[in-house]
Design a protein around this motif. Structure first.
Motif, short mmCIF file in Angstrom:
data_model
loop_
_atom_site.label_atom_id
_atom_site.label_comp_id
_atom_site.label_asym_id
_atom_site.label_seq_id
_atom_site.Cartn_x
_atom_site.Cartn_y
_atom_site.Cartn_z
N HIS A 53 -26.53 52.28 25.37
CA HIS A 53 -26.25 51.59 24.18
C HIS A 53 -27.00 50.39 23.95
CE1 HIS A 53 -23.78 48.43 25.95
NE2 HIS A 53 -23.41 49.26 26.73
N GLU B 257 -29.98 49.93 21.18
CA GLU B 257 -29.86 49.03 20.00
C GLU B 257 -30.67 48.18 20.25
OE1 GLU B 257 -27.85 49.18 17.09
OE2 GLU B 257 -27.32 51.17 17.63
N GLY C 260 -20.29 48.08 22.02
CA GLY C 260 -21.01 49.19 22.43
C GLY C 260 -20.50 49.62 23.71
N GLU D 18 -19.16 53.27 24.45
CA GLU D 18 -19.83 54.34 25.48
C GLU D 18 -19.32 54.49 26.78
OE1 GLU D 18 -24.26 54.77 26.75
OE2 GLU D 18 -24.15 54.29 24.77
#
Length: 90
Positions: free
Chosen positions: A3, A7, A59, A63
């Motif tokens: 993640h 990002e 995140g 995840e």
């Protein structure tokens, strides 16, 4: 931490904003700015750092905990997240 990789651009933009806010705080201190101005800069930097932390934690939760199919790994990652939150809340 996939993640974080996905990002990266957004997270780096946040980090750069934080860097700018910290630089402004340093500049205010060097310029003998009024304590109110210094406090405003410190609060802005703290808020930006908090927002970055929440973005990464969100995140991680999505995840590595919520989407983890293996129960043992999910439990382990939940413990990791709790440890992170305990350290962050200090």
């Amino acid at each position: 931490m996939a993640h974080v990789i996905h990002e990266r651009k957004k997270l780096l933009a946040r980090v750069r904003r934080i860097g700018g806010q910290v630089a402004a705080l340093e500049k205010a201190l060097e310029a003998d700015a009024d304590c109110t101005d210094v406090l405003v800069q410190a609060a802005a930097a703290k808020g930006a750092m908090h927002a970055l932390m929440m973005e990464i934690l969100s995140g991680h939760l999505a995840e590595h905990v919520a989407a983890e199919p293996d129960e043992a790994r999910r439990t382990d990652q939940a413990r990791v997240l709790l440890d992170l939150l305990r350290h962050y809340a200090r």
